[in-house]
Design an enzyme around this catalytic site. Structure first.
Site, PDB file in Angstrom:
ATOM      1  N   TYR A  54       0.832  -1.207   0.000  1.00  0.00           N
ATOM      2  CA  TYR A  54       0.000   0.000   0.000  1.00  0.00           C
ATOM      3  C   TYR A  54       0.866   1.255   0.000  1.00  0.00           C
ATOM      4  O   TYR A  54       1.799   1.393   0.785  1.00  0.00           O
ATOM      5  CB  TYR A  54      -0.933   0.041   1.211  1.00  0.00           C
ATOM      6  CG  TYR A  54      -1.757   1.316   1.250  1.00  0.00           C
ATOM      7  CD1 TYR A  54      -2.760   1.533   0.311  1.00  0.00           C
ATOM      8  CD2 TYR A  54      -1.495   2.310   2.185  1.00  0.00           C
ATOM      9  CE1 TYR A  54      -3.495   2.704   0.311  1.00  0.00           C
ATOM     10  CE2 TYR A  54      -2.228   3.492   2.197  1.00  0.00           C
ATOM     11  CZ  TYR A  54      -3.233   3.688   1.257  1.00  0.00           C
ATOM     12  OH  TYR A  54      -3.945   4.848   1.245  1.00  0.00           O
ATOM     13  N   GLY A  61      -6.524   4.865  -0.681  1.00  0.00           N
ATOM     14  CA  GLY A  61      -7.866   4.913  -0.121  1.00  0.00           C
ATOM     15  C   GLY A  61      -8.715   3.777  -0.646  1.00  0.00           C
ATOM     16  O   GLY A  61      -8.316   2.601  -0.620  1.00  0.00           O
TER      17      GLY A  61
END
Length: 512
Positions: A54, A61
């Site tokens: 990530y 998001g």
């Protein structure tokens, strides 16, 4: 010029104020540069692996499920800054933007973000050049960082968007960087995200509010003491032994300050004269209790601010063992709560000050002062409408005391489904602090006139020093009606600039 050195262990509140308000220069320590390089090596190694990480090789998001190929990652980082730079509304003050950028730089230098040393150095160069990105009022929900405000700062780092130069003129950021010999950065894996993910805006505004309120609470003790004098009140309620049996630290400090101001007064202790009083009204007698509670609130908020200053807020973060882990440390709740708490305390301090002012103006409660402190009541209105203005300010302060942090509004397709609204809490606190200053200035104006009207009685030496200083500052004394707004503006400048506290401390020594 003062220089602030940024290392891996964070910075102090005074460092933030020096950069935000004093224009201090910034240097990166060798330790910080080494930590930046070490963390970057970890990010580069993860970026080279096929597994998605990530913020390094994924979207953001609600779009984090998409794995981004290497050839698109520079575009990804550039795009997150451009798309998130979506603020609207009035421009945010220069000092707030400088605090915002400096605090983000502080976290970057912690070695937990994976940002390259050259990116951090460029951030320092922009601040040192006096270049201030154009940041707008609206765009942060106080969660996942102060996203839009920080994005507008990151946009300047890329040489895009608008910024204000040291001359105060807004120009394209690329032109300003070129004029100061600064090369725009091309963001790499994780760097765009790392520049946006922090509580820096709300923390910067908290630190500045703490500094301002610390001075205003001293000013409030002084104006309360002057009002007590003008009302011929008793100073016996300020005795240390009374406050020792309810040992809230702020209460004791406020009482001690008021007692120091009133030392040697010939106006106190007349409550048993022509119109006997067993006790003064709450707004006079309980001044240390109210101001003291606010002081203790400041102490709690300062503790939270110190903890946040020692934090590295980002998502994901690079840990010392080499792991890069997602987390929720960007949530602004700890800061948001105290921002709201301070707004409540400021409103109450203003409210009690207004009640003392109203008492000074009411002939039925002022113990011998003329109606509205007018020269020829009926022909003159005196300070009648000054109190109206003060009341309007207090009413606004009460509205500003409604907590922002009690609200939440979901965003990012319900991925960010609970937010802090800390930026909003900070913005309204700045207005509250501004209005509190005006409220205290009006009390000062009324109290000094009230003291002057007590013919034949000698005020305390500290009060005499205030009277001399405030008149020298352009605030006129008692007399027939005149254009009042300039006097109130001069009183406001006198309080805001520290003249009131300075005048008293020349007599009393440092207040608490």
């Amino acid at each position: 010029m003062h220089t602030v050195v940024v290392g891996t262990a964070g910075v102090t509140a005074s460092d933030v104020l020096a950069v935000a308000r004093g224009g201090a220069r910034i240097e990166l320590s060798a330790e910080a540069v080494a930590a930046l390089a070490a963390a970057r090596e970890i990010v580069d190694a993860l970026a080279a692996k096929p597994e998605p990480v990530y913020g390094v090789s994924t979207g953001f998001g609600a779009l984090a499920t998409r794995h981004i190929s290497q050839e698109l990652r520079t575009q990804l980082q550039r795009n997150i800054v451009r798309s998130h730079a979506a603020g609207m509304g009035p421009r945010v003050e220069r000092e707030v933007v400088r605090a915002l950028m400096f605090l983000r730089l502080k976290t970057v230098c912690s070695g937990h973000t994976g940002v390259r040393p050259e990116v951090a150095q460029t951030m320092a160069d922009i601040l040192n050049a006096g270049i201030t990105p154009v940041v707008h009022e609206y765009g942060s929900l106080g969660c996942s960082g102060d996203l839009a405000p920080l994005s507008h700062c990151a946009l300047t780092l890329m040489g895009e968007g608008d910024a204000e130069g040291p001359d105060g003129v807004v120009r394209p950021a690329g032109e300003l960087l070129a004029a100061h010999g600064i090369t725009p950065v091309e963001l790499r894996e994780k760097e765009g995200l790392a520049l946006l993910n922090g509580t820096d805006g709300m923390l910067g505004m908290l630190l500045m509010a703490l500094a301002d309120l610390d001075a205003l609470y001293k000013a409030a003790d002084i104006t309360a003491a002057l009002s007590l004098e003008a009302l011929l009140g008793t100073a016996k309620v300020l005795a240390p032994e009374l406050h020792a049996i309810r040992p809230h630290p702020g209460q004791g400090d406020s009482a001690a300050n008021m007692l120091a101001v009133l030392e040697g007064s010939g106006l106190t202790g007349h409550h048993q004269d022509d119109a006997p009083r067993v006790q003064d009204a709450y707004s006079v007698r309980c001044a240390p209790q109210v101001a003291g509670a606010g002081r203790d609130t400041l102490a709690h908020a300062r503790l939270v601010a110190e903890r946040e200053l020692a934090s590295a807020v980002d998502n994901p973060v690079v840990l010392p063992d080499g792991r890069v882990e997602s987390n929720g440390n960007f949530h602004g709740a700890p800061v948001a709560y105290v921002l709201d708490f301070l707004a409540i305390a400021a409103a109450d301090l203003a409210s009690i000050a207004e009640r003392r002012t109203d008492r000074l103006l009411d002939k039925n409660r002022s113990h011998g002062l003329p109606p509205f402190l007018a020269d020829d009541a009926g022909v003159d209105s005196g300070l009648m409408i000054a109190q109206y203005t003060q009341a309007a300010l207090v009413s606004e302060l009460k509205r500003l005391a409604v907590p922002a942090s009690a609200d939440s509004i979901p965003s990012s397709a319900m991925q960010e489904d609970h937010v802090s609204m800390g930026w909003s809490a900070a913005r309204k606190l700045r207005t509250a602090v501004d209005n509190l200053t005006r409220v205290l200035a009006i009390e000062l104006y009324a109290a000094t006139r009230g003291v002057e009207l007590r013919a034949g009685l000698t005020p305390a030496p500290a009060t005499q020093a205030v009277l001399a200083a405030v008149r020298a500052a352009g605030v006129q004394g008692a007399g027939p009606d005149r254009f009042l707004a300039p006097d109130l503006a001069a009183a406001d400048a006198f309080v805001r600039g520290g003249g009131l506290v300075e005048a008293v401390e020349k007599v009393t020594g440092p207040l608490r």
